[in-house]
Write an enzyme that holds these catalytic residues in place. Structure first.
Site, PDB file in Angstrom:
ATOM      1  N   ASP A  40       0.838  -1.205   0.000  1.00 25.90           N
ATOM      2  CA  ASP A  40       0.000   0.000   0.000  1.00 25.90           C
ATOM      3  C   ASP A  40       0.875   1.258   0.000  1.00 25.90           C
ATOM      4  OD1 ASP A  40      -2.986   0.901   0.494  1.00 25.90           O
ATOM      5  OD2 ASP A  40      -1.710   2.179   1.743  1.00 25.90           O
ATOM      6  N   ARG A  41       0.590   2.149  -0.915  1.00 21.39           N
ATOM      7  CA  ARG A  41       1.410   3.354  -1.095  1.00 21.39           C
ATOM      8  C   ARG A  41       1.240   4.325   0.071  1.00 21.39           C
ATOM      9  NH1 ARG A  41      -0.613  -0.334  -3.837  1.00 21.39           N
ATOM     10  NH2 ARG A  41      -2.442   0.897  -4.376  1.00 21.39           N
ATOM     11  N   THR A  42      -0.025   4.605   0.412  1.00 25.28           N
ATOM     12  CA  THR A  42      -0.276   5.571   1.486  1.00 25.28           C
ATOM     13  C   THR A  42       0.320   5.094   2.810  1.00 25.28           C
ATOM     14  OG1 THR A  42      -2.211   6.626   0.505  1.00 25.28           O
ATOM     15  CG2 THR A  42      -2.123   6.574   2.904  1.00 25.28           C
ATOM     16  N   CYS A  56      -2.369   5.548 -10.866  1.00 26.59           N
ATOM     17  CA  CYS A  56      -2.467   5.673  -9.405  1.00 26.59           C
ATOM     18  C   CYS A  56      -1.773   6.969  -9.011  1.00 26.59           C
ATOM     19  CB  CYS A  56      -1.788   4.494  -8.716  1.00 26.59           C
ATOM     20  SG  CYS A  56      -1.638   4.688  -6.913  1.00 26.59           S
ATOM     21  N   ASN A  57      -2.544   7.911  -8.493  1.00 22.73           N
ATOM     22  CA  ASN A  57      -1.963   9.208  -8.126  1.00 22.73           C
ATOM     23  C   ASN A  57      -0.987   9.091  -6.964  1.00 22.73           C
ATOM     24  OD1 ASN A  57      -3.388  11.610  -9.627  1.00 22.73           O
ATOM     25  ND2 ASN A  57      -4.994  10.109  -9.219  1.00 22.73           N
ATOM     26  N   THR A  58      -1.354   8.291  -5.959  1.00 21.09           N
ATOM     27  CA  THR A  58      -0.496   8.191  -4.774  1.00 21.09           C
ATOM     28  C   THR A  58       0.893   7.698  -5.167  1.00 21.09           C
ATOM     29  OG1 THR A  58      -2.501   7.604  -3.549  1.00 21.09           O
ATOM     30  CG2 THR A  58      -0.416   7.371  -2.389  1.00 21.09           C
ATOM     31  N   ALA A  59       0.944   6.771  -6.127  1.00 18.76           N
ATOM     32  CA  ALA A  59       2.218   6.224  -6.586  1.00 18.76           C
ATOM     33  C   ALA A  59       3.100   7.294  -7.236  1.00 18.76           C
ATOM     34  CB  ALA A  59       1.978   5.082  -7.564  1.00 18.76           C
ATOM     35  N   THR A  63      -5.824  10.656  -1.630  1.00 21.25           N
ATOM     36  CA  THR A  63      -5.488   9.905  -0.407  1.00 21.25           C
ATOM     37  C   THR A  63      -4.655  10.769   0.545  1.00 21.25           C
ATOM     38  OG1 THR A  63      -3.414   9.083  -1.324  1.00 21.25           O
ATOM     39  CG2 THR A  63      -5.382   7.705  -1.664  1.00 21.25           C
ATOM     40  N   LYS A 111     -12.143   0.512  -2.489  1.00 17.91           N
ATOM     41  CA  LYS A 111     -11.131  -0.544  -2.486  1.00 17.91           C
ATOM     42  C   LYS A 111     -11.664  -1.828  -1.839  1.00 17.91           C
ATOM     43  CE  LYS A 111      -6.769   2.148  -2.694  1.00 17.91           C
ATOM     44  NZ  LYS A 111      -6.140   1.656  -3.916  1.00 17.91           N
ATOM     45  N   CYS A 149      -7.323  10.750  -7.101  1.00 12.93           N
ATOM     46  CA  CYS A 149      -7.156   9.342  -6.712  1.00 12.93           C
ATOM     47  C   CYS A 149      -7.986   8.541  -7.712  1.00 12.93           C
ATOM     48  CB  CYS A 149      -7.646   9.098  -5.286  1.00 12.93           C
ATOM     49  SG  CYS A 149      -7.674   7.330  -4.868  1.00 12.93           S
TER      50      CYS A 149
END
Lengths: 236, 236
Positions: free
Chosen positions: B50-52, B86-89, B128, B168, B197
């Site tokens: 998980d990125r966050t 994926c924005n968080t990535a 996120t 998710k 996101c």
């Protein structure tokens, strides 16, 4: 959480059907977070030569070599099970399965077996000319103990119109044409109809067909989830 | 028909957003037959950490190594352009772009530029905790000459609920929670809101949001089609 196998998808045949198959696998895997899902690698090789045109001798461009190369690339990428969300391509199933060192799911055989499990004894098949003329479903149905009926020449031409002129061209399906072919098969005593072309699965996706239709792409999605070691939800 | 470039999709972050991105690229490419579409290869690596959780220090599992390895595999498979839905990535964008020998599209930068092109001067960002706390959009917006507003702590918690507890987890989005956060940003003078996101893109996919929302996944799909040498239809 158990370690699941990596699913390889030999796709792009056509691309929208592959996207739908990918979505089905995700939607029907029991998962509470991203990491519960199956790892997949997808070759969406849209430029693979047309399967029906080659099978019917209308084109010399052989799709097999491209499919074999892409399947080997999927294995190199880590695929441990391969799914091919294109019925027409199953004409090449035996050669491909022999060439690839990991299990290749047989959508056509699985779909015929699903019809038996649903209690059908006589099924109709809606598929491309390539699938119909090579007896792909007829042979699989016979092996499963099912009678199999295909549309007559005029009705089959309507099925091809829906697949090629409508869906593969990005247009809405001509449901009047579709139902002429389907009603012919129901009229011939079929209890259920196999959607034996993944482009036709996109018609069912739109909610336009009832439970008498057995969708080959749903059958393949279910089998892929199980083969990768996960639990299926919401299918059948 | 021109030869298009092969698109590599670094996906699975999460998987349903990747399936939607893949579908968007197909749906918005001008094509009259399968072979007019872009050849793609997709790594749907759902088990990427998980990125966050990593970015916020809640987990020691570093997603970067997995992303870098999968991106290299995509290039080995033939990818000539890489997209990461994926924005968080994108927190890892600079390192990844430096490590990979083909162009990597920057969804965050492209989305900020799209907001400018739409005439916005002040945008809100729904994303996120990982994306918000690393200033991912704030920095991109500043570079594009935009003011950027994010929800306060309580509203941001609601956004995270919609992303993690709802989407998710395979549940329908809590739109009441979503709109509390969104209305706070509109109330702060934002002319448009960035869906920063790709799980939130799935809310827009359901037809639940109006034209004031700029969807980062649509922006990325448009850029990917163009980068691969094809023509876009039906977006913006």
């Amino acid at each position: 959480m158990e370690k699941s196998k990596v699913l390889g998808i030999l796709g792009g045949l056509g691309p929208m059907a592959t996207a739908y198959f990918y979505e089905l696998v995700i939607a029907h895997t029991v998962a509470a977070r991203d990491q519960d899902h199956i790892d997949m690698v997808i070759s969406s090789k849209a430029t693979t030569p047309d399967r029906t045109a080659y099978i019917l001798g209308e084109s010399a461009d052989d799709p097999f070599d491209v499919m074999e190369r892409e399947a080997h690339r999927l294995v190199t990428f880590g695929a441990e099970v391969i799914a091919i969300p294109c019925n027409t391509a199953h004409y090449f199933y035996t050669r491909l399965d022999a060439a690839i060192p990991v299990p290749v799911l047989n959508m056509v055989r699985l779909t015929a077996e699903k019809a038996v499990a649903k209690g059908c004894t006589r099924v109709g098949v809606l598929a491309t000319d390539g699938t119909v003329e090579t007896d792909t479903y007829q042979l699989a149905c016979r092996a499963a103990g099912l009678e199999c009926v295909v549309p007559d020449k005029a009705a089959q031409a309507l099925v091809m119109q829906v697949i090629y002129d409508d869906i593969k061209s990005g247009m809405p399906p001509n449901m009047a044409a579709f139902h002429i072919a389907a009603n012919q098969l129901f009229g011939a005593g079929c209890q259920c109809l196999i959607l034996g072309c993944t482009e036709l699965s996109l018609v069912k996706k739109q909610g336009l067909l009832d439970e008498r239709y057995i969708d080959s792409i749903e059958v393949l999605a279910e089998a892929a989830i199980v083969a990768c070691g996960k639990t299926v939800q919401g299918l059948y």
